[in-house]
Design an enzyme around this catalytic site. Structure first.
Site, PDB file in Angstrom:
ATOM      1  N   ASP A 121      -1.687   6.691   6.229  1.00 34.13           N
ATOM      2  CA  ASP A 121      -2.985   5.981   5.661  1.00 34.13           C
ATOM      3  C   ASP A 121      -3.384   4.916   6.868  1.00 34.13           C
ATOM      4  O   ASP A 121      -2.446   4.117   6.997  1.00 34.13           O
ATOM      5  CB  ASP A 121      -2.433   5.277   4.310  1.00 34.13           C
ATOM      6  CG  ASP A 121      -3.497   4.291   3.932  1.00 34.13           C
ATOM      7  OD1 ASP A 121      -4.560   4.141   4.440  1.00 34.13           O
ATOM      8  OD2 ASP A 121      -3.307   3.720   2.820  1.00 34.13           O
ATOM      9  N   TRP A 174       0.877  -1.303  -0.180  1.00 35.84           N
ATOM     10  CA  TRP A 174      -0.140   0.034  -0.014  1.00 35.84           C
ATOM     11  C   TRP A 174       0.776   1.180  -0.075  1.00 35.84           C
ATOM     12  O   TRP A 174       0.733   2.170  -0.777  1.00 35.84           O
ATOM     13  CB  TRP A 174      -1.136  -0.135   1.204  1.00 35.84           C
ATOM     14  CG  TRP A 174      -2.027  -1.146   0.825  1.00 35.84           C
ATOM     15  CD1 TRP A 174      -2.315  -2.117   1.499  1.00 35.84           C
ATOM     16  CD2 TRP A 174      -3.054  -1.144  -0.162  1.00 35.84           C
ATOM     17  NE1 TRP A 174      -3.159  -2.905   0.953  1.00 35.84           N
ATOM     18  CE2 TRP A 174      -3.618  -2.283  -0.295  1.00 35.84           C
ATOM     19  CE3 TRP A 174      -3.396  -0.197  -1.175  1.00 35.84           C
ATOM     20  CZ2 TRP A 174      -4.595  -2.695  -1.023  1.00 35.84           C
ATOM     21  CZ3 TRP A 174      -4.433  -0.620  -2.282  1.00 35.84           C
ATOM     22  CH2 TRP A 174      -4.791  -1.903  -2.113  1.00 35.84           C
ATOM     23  N   LYS A 226     -12.875  -1.562   6.463  1.00 33.35           N
ATOM     24  CA  LYS A 226     -11.999  -2.584   7.391  1.00 33.35           C
ATOM     25  C   LYS A 226     -12.631  -2.473   9.083  1.00 33.35           C
ATOM     26  O   LYS A 226     -13.078  -3.391   9.326  1.00 33.35           O
ATOM     27  CB  LYS A 226     -10.485  -2.324   7.176  1.00 33.35           C
ATOM     28  CG  LYS A 226     -10.078  -2.716   5.563  1.00 33.35           C
ATOM     29  CD  LYS A 226      -8.921  -2.105   5.304  1.00 33.35           C
ATOM     30  CE  LYS A 226      -8.687  -2.090   3.846  1.00 33.35           C
ATOM     31  NZ  LYS A 226      -8.972  -3.285   3.262  1.00 33.35           N
TER      32      LYS A 226
HETATM   33  N1  PMP Z   1      -4.334   1.486   1.926  1.00 26.62           N
HETATM   34  C1  PMP Z   1      -4.449   0.522   2.561  1.00 26.62           C
HETATM   35  C2  PMP Z   1      -3.788   0.305   3.854  1.00 26.62           C
HETATM   36  C3  PMP Z   1      -5.521  -0.661   2.286  1.00 26.62           C
HETATM   37  O1  PMP Z   1      -5.596  -1.854   3.056  1.00 26.62           O
HETATM   38  C4  PMP Z   1      -6.276  -0.284   1.065  1.00 26.62           C
HETATM   39  C5  PMP Z   1      -7.484  -1.379   0.788  1.00 26.62           C
HETATM   40  N2  PMP Z   1      -7.146  -2.757   1.029  1.00 26.62           N
HETATM   41  C6  PMP Z   1      -6.070   0.738   0.429  1.00 26.62           C
HETATM   42  C7  PMP Z   1      -5.277   1.625   0.820  1.00 26.62           C
HETATM   43  C8  PMP Z   1      -6.915   1.014  -0.689  1.00 26.62           C
HETATM   44  O2  PMP Z   1      -8.231   1.394  -0.470  1.00 26.62           O
HETATM   45  P1  PMP Z   1      -9.592   1.237  -1.173  1.00 26.62           P
HETATM   46  O3  PMP Z   1      -9.783  -0.042  -1.975  1.00 26.62           O
HETATM   47  O4  PMP Z   1     -10.624   1.821  -0.197  1.00 26.62           O
HETATM   48  O5  PMP Z   1      -9.215   2.161  -2.254  1.00 26.62           O
END
Ligand code: PMP
Length: 363
Positions: free
Chosen positions: A175, A102, A199
């Site tokens: 994030d 991420w 989550k």
């Molecule tokens: N950052 C993290 C730490 C994530 O776990 C995720 C999704 N698994 C995202 C960003 C991306 O999120 P989204 O699918 O809501 O765009």
């Protein structure tokens, strides 16, 4: 249906009480004759829901008055670009810490708008640890420092908040998609925090941003209106239609968290739940957890079976026992148990008992 325990990384399990309340209020919210889904976002009923949702969050976390809370759409991924568009504020560089997939995505997107300095990375060890801050190479002219407080795929979590030298006046950005509200949060240490809801907060479709006011109002030229934090801040997240139903459910989750004793109580429970699994993983060589001990996530517990030939059997038998969504991310394989706030102690205990039993049967 038998009790199921859902270990999905997201969208993920929600508190049962929240779903029951949503069910009871589905057709008629508080005598309004409407479902929340049918309400105008500017009507008095939804305005009351939005107000309560924000004030419950502010109370739970202790968000200072000089921070705005924004209820946006686009997922955490949209923040990967919205962030540099707004926080560069005339600067040309930003510092990023790379602890996994991420962070890597956030870096790739930021690279479109500025020069990214990867101040620290654990890529050389396949993202199995958090580099300690004495190894970081921060820039004094960076617009901000970004890190991913919990890597959902790798199961690597910051159990500390980075210290940014005060004299540099550089905002810290995180994030927090997969560990927000899992422990107390000192918001004033940050310039901006963002999280996708699906989550630990509520349903997919809502993206939460908590941002210090003085950072608003300086987007780069050409920033689309909907990508300007200031527009949303000035309009109480009602410049356009917010994800109303997702906000409502998230509001119910905030209220539920308050009844559980708030974030300190959640932290205690989350530590106990995580330890139950990590202790088991460490006490056998049947399973293996690749993450270094101090950096192990309390939310996402990745593990492998020494004999990967047993993976499918493990997943099938787990499912037969009501333990679902344990397959690891497609990029890393193995297993991953996501144990967010809404996963009960009972569910984790059941998983631990199953894993013990499975190990003894196949040793
Ligand atoms: N950052 C993290 C730490 C994530 O776990 C995720 C999704 N698994 C995202 C960003 C991306 O999120 P989204 O699918 O809501 O765009």
């Amino acid at each position: 249906m038998d009790q199921i325990y859902n270990f999905s990384a997201g969208p993920a399990v929600l508190p049962r009480e929240v779903l029951q309340q949503a069910r009871d209020e589905m057709l008629d919210w508080h005598g309004s004759g409407m479902s929340v889904m049918e309400m105008s976002h500017r009507g008095k009923e939804f305005m009351a829901i939005a107000k309560q949702t924000e004030s419950d969050l502010r109370e739970l976390v202790g968000i200072p008055q000089n921070y705005k809370v924004l209820f946006l759409q686009g997922g955490a991924s949209s923040q990967f670009s919205m962030l540099p568009m707004n926080l560069l504020r005339g600067k040309k560089k930003a510092d990023y810490i790379n602890t996994g997939q991420w962070s890597t995505k956030a870096i790739e997107e930021a690279n479109r708008y500025c020069t990214v300095n990867v101040a620290a990375s654990s890529a050389e060890a396949n993202f199995t640890y958090v580099p300690t801050q004495d190894k970081w190479q921060l820039n004094s002219d960076a617009a901000y420092v970004h890190y991913t407080s919990n890597e959902t795929i790798g199961g690597v979590e910051f159990n500390w908040i980075p210290e940014i030298p005060v004299e540099n006046n550089i905002p810290l950005v995180a994030d927090m998609s997969s560990n927000i509200l899992s422990r107390p949060l000192d918001v004033k240490r940050f310039g901006l925090i963002y999280a996708g809801a699906q989550k630990n907060l509520g349903p997919a479709g809502l993206t939460l941003v908590i941002v210090r006011e003085d950072l608003l109002g300086m987007p780069i030229a050409g920033t689309p209106t909907l990508y300007d934090y200031q527009i949303h801040a000035k309009n109480d997240s009602m410049y356009n239609t917010p994800p109303t139903y997702a906000m409502y459910i998230t509001g119910l989750v905030f209220a539920w968290l308050k009844t559980q004793g708030g974030l300190a109580a959640m932290e205690t429970i989350n530590i106990t739940k995580a330890n139950l699994l990590y202790d088991l993983l460490d006490n056998t060589d049947f399973y293996h957890c690749p993450v270094t001990k101090p950096d192990r996530s309390r939310m996402n517990v990745p593990f492998t079976l020494k004999n990967s030939g047993l993976d499918d059997t493990f997943l099938k038998q787990a499912e037969n026992n009501g333990l679902i969504q344990l397959k690891g991310h497609r990029s890393v394989g193995g297993m991953r148990a996501s144990i967010y706030n809404a996963m009960s102690m009972e569910g984790v205990a059941k998983l631990a008992a199953f894993m013990k039993e499975f190990a003894s049967q196949h040793a």
